[in-house]
Write a protein that holds these residues in place. Structure first.
Motif, mmCIF file in Angstrom:
data_model
loop_
_atom_site.group_PDB
_atom_site.id
_atom_site.type_symbol
_atom_site.label_atom_id
_atom_site.label_comp_id
_atom_site.label_asym_id
_atom_site.label_seq_id
_atom_site.Cartn_x
_atom_site.Cartn_y
_atom_site.Cartn_z
ATOM 1 N N ALA A 1 0.861 -1.187 0.000
ATOM 2 C CA ALA A 1 0.000 0.000 0.000
ATOM 3 C C ALA A 1 0.898 1.238 0.000
ATOM 4 O O ALA A 1 2.013 1.200 0.514
ATOM 5 C CB ALA A 1 -0.886 -0.009 1.234
ATOM 6 N N SER B 1 2.683 -7.605 1.225
ATOM 7 C CA SER B 1 2.175 -7.333 2.566
ATOM 8 C C SER B 1 0.686 -6.990 2.630
ATOM 9 O O SER B 1 -0.106 -7.432 1.807
ATOM 10 C CB SER B 1 3.024 -6.202 3.145
ATOM 11 N N GLY B 2 0.321 -6.202 3.634
ATOM 12 C CA GLY B 2 -1.086 -5.856 3.853
ATOM 13 C C GLY B 2 -1.713 -5.165 2.653
ATOM 14 O O GLY B 2 -2.917 -5.284 2.425
ATOM 15 N N GLY B 3 -0.892 -4.467 1.895
ATOM 16 C CA GLY B 3 -1.383 -3.811 0.687
ATOM 17 C C GLY B 3 -1.905 -4.802 -0.330
ATOM 18 O O GLY B 3 -2.843 -4.521 -1.081
ATOM 19 N N LEU C 1 -2.862 -8.092 0.627
ATOM 20 C CA LEU C 1 -3.928 -8.835 1.311
ATOM 21 C C LEU C 1 -5.249 -8.063 1.319
ATOM 22 O O LEU C 1 -6.323 -8.674 1.317
ATOM 23 C CB LEU C 1 -3.493 -9.163 2.749
ATOM 24 N N VAL D 1 4.876 -11.022 4.009
ATOM 25 C CA VAL D 1 4.539 -10.010 5.007
ATOM 26 C C VAL D 1 5.346 -8.738 4.772
ATOM 27 O O VAL D 1 4.971 -7.658 5.203
ATOM 28 C CB VAL D 1 4.770 -10.597 6.424
#
Lengths: 316, 279
Positions: free
Chosen positions: A161, A200-202, A204, A222
């Motif tokens: 992100a 990573s979270g971006g 997911l 991650v």
């Protein structure tokens, strides 16, 4: 075409072979023995290089500037794609694309993280790093799919992100969290494909699905190996080791139960044959959707959540 | 000040702790020298400037839950080493060290308790445990805590504090974001309230999952809350400085991402009132 270090011997041999073929044709001489020998050698070299890629080499392939991006797949796999824009709160994020399309016989909602081809487009698309608006647009389109009974295909390809000031102020974390929550309960099939980078979270934030597929040379973890290297090894030089340690390849993630299926790429990687890569992925997606569309939505959601609840390894 | 320095040396203990053991403590906010006992009484908030010292799991349990009400669950659950991860240190050594230092087996403690008589399912993270990072153990404990809240019909209260997902478990850590967020849909379906208290700092994968999904979001004053950490943002944007107050609780409140910023000394009272409204 950009050439990676480990691709160079192959490309050089290909050029040599091409030259020899042209020469034979132009001069009308029979070099078929020599050509056949070179072809065998090329085949052997390709096998050798691509059968034992290191995790870091795969990361490089996943980031290859000629690798097919979300829209390249969408345009090749689907027909009647209509891009839809905007999150209805603040703006339209060019790092995320989405819309309605026909995959085989079926209308679907397709969303994807979109990198740019070349500097100018890449700046506009923030190198595929979404702002909160991107995640919110994706969620809006997924809900649209659920409302009209259309399955969702999500193509993940982002370094992460976007770490910007406005992104933070407009709730980057909230936007991702809201998508994780929303995707976990979306009452329509979701098939996720990590097509390039799963940063990573971006990544997911558009990556919760009934089925999570991964292209053979994509990476998903991650943290990016370079960042991991600088934090844990306190050096930028350990990216190869970090890539190894993170277990970020498709095969590793299949073993860990994070990925459900690995989609093979053409020999040499998807950028060597984008048509072939898209053809394979389309076949796989049609097959995956065929298996999901008749499952009742409540059952689908129940199974999807259970699948994520099982993830993890601990001791007690 | 000579007598003061000598005294500090005299009582320094060998074990490294989150909170200073010294008799006198310098406030990181205003520089005031504070008597430790006084600071403890004010719940580790500087009586002069309101600076909130970072505290650990034991302190939050004491501050927020009714005395003796905490009944710990899943305390034995701890990290495995699925990737056999080794950087400059072995992951197993990092975990062992964290367990020794914090006196707990994971970065999240879970259990049941009560807040001014209101029964709750309670979770508290500890930044001292590998930066409060979320790996499989934290994710699994969170999920079990939600299950417990649902089966007992209790509201969920979680105190978050974390640097994000734990690198040493790779994508397994990443998946804990999806796992915890997915589980919260069940709490909603059961119509049970979830209150999350974000403390300094809460960043990365924890903010981008369960910490931002509360029905009510509360933060302590001055807490750093965000997705990307300030260092990453500075590096990515090539900036020397970030705007004043950026990613602080007060700024998030202003931008609409928190319900309230509450002084630690009022926190229990506010939680109790909220629970009163919901039940």
């Amino acid at each position: 075409m950009a050439i990676l270090d480990f691709e160079r011997p192959i490309v050089e041999l290909e050029e040599k072979l091409g030259g020899l073929r042209r020469y034979a044709e132009q001069e009308g001489v029979d070099l078929s023995d020599k050509i056949a020998r070179l072809e065998r050698e090329l085949e052997r070299l390709r096998e050798e290089v691509f059968s034992k890629l290191t995790p870091w080499q795969r990361v490089q392939l996943a980031r290859h500037p000629d690798r097919p991006y979300a829209l390249d797949y969408i345009n090749r796999m689907t027909i009647d794609f209509l891009e839809l824009h905007g999150d209805r709160y603040f703006g339209d994020d060019p790092a995320v694309v989405g819309g309605l399309a026909k995959l085989g016989e079926r209308s679907v909602v397709v969303i994807g993280q979109q990198k740019g081809r070349g500097t100018k487009e890449n700046i506009r698309r923030r190198f595929g790093m979404p702002n909160p608006e991107g995640y919110r647009k994706a969620m809006r389109l997924m809900k649209l799919g659920a409302k009209f009974g259309l399955p969702v295909i999500s193509l993940v390809d982002t370094p992460g992100a976007y770490p910007g000031i406005e992104a933070e102020e407009r709730g980057q974390a909230e936007a991702i969290a809201r998508n994780l929550y929303g995707m976990a309960m979306l009452p329509t099939p979701i098939v996720v494909v990590i097509i390039g980078e799963g940063g990573s979270g971006g990544a997911l934030g558009m990556g919760v699905g009934d089925r999570v597929l991964m292209m053979e040379n994509a990476w998903y973890s991650v943290i990016a190996p370079e960042s991991c290297s600088s934090i844990l090894w306190r050096s930028h030089e350990k990216k190869e080791e970090a890539a190894e340690a993170l277990k970020l390849t498709a095969q590793d993630l299949l073993k860990l139960g994070i990925v459900d299926r690995v989609v093979p790429e053409p020999l040499g990687g998807a950028h060597r044959d984008p048509e072939g890569a898209a053809r394979t992925l389309k076949e796989v997606l049609v097959e995956e959707l065929d298996a999901l569309v008749d499952v009742p939505p409540e059952e689908l959601v129940r199974r999807r959540r259970e699948k994520f609840y099982r993830m993890g390894v601990w001791e007690e | 000040m000579k007598w003061f320095e000598r005294m500090k040396k005299g009582i320094r203990t060998l074990t490294k702790r989150e909170l200073p053991e010294d008799l006198w403590v310098k406030c990181e906010g205003c520089g005031e020298i504070l008597y430790r006992r006084e600071l403890e009484t004010s719940l580790w908030v500087c009586p002069k400037c309101g600076y909130h010292f970072r505290i650990g799991h034991k302190e939050y349990i004491n501050i927020l839950l009714d005395a003796g009400s905490f009944e710990e669950m899943y305390a034995e659950l701890t990290s495995a080493d699925p990737l056999k991860f080794k950087d400059s240190k072995r992951y197993t050594d990092r975990v062992r060290e964290a367990r020794r230092r914090t006196g707990t087996n994971s970065a999240l403690r879970t259990g049941a308790g009560s807040i001014e008589g209101h029964p709750v399912a309670f979770g508290v993270m500890d930044f001292g445990f590998i930066g409060g990072s979320m790996g499989s153990a934290v994710g699994e404990k969170f999920v079990r805590l939600v299950d417990r809240a649902v089966s007992d019909g209790r509201p969920l209260v979680v105190v978050a504090s974390s640097g994000g997902a734990r690198m040493q478990e790779g994508a397994l850590s990443l998946m804990q974001m999806a796992k915890t967020s997915a589980k919260l849909t069940e709490l909603s379906e059961a119509r049970l309230p979830y209150i999350c208290v974000l403390t300094h700092p809460t960043t990365g994968g924890v903010t981008a999952s369960f910490a931002m999904l509360g029905d009510v979001l509360i933060a302590e004053p001055g807490a750093l809350i965000g997705f990307a950490g300030p260092r990453v943002i500075k590096q990515a944007l090539g900036l020397e400085e970030l705007p004043e107050g950026f990613q602080r609780a007060e700024s998030l409140l202003e931008h609409g991402f928190l319900d309230m910023v509450v002084d630690r000394r009022e926190l229990k009272k506010v939680l109790a009132k909220l629970l009163e409204h919901f039940t």
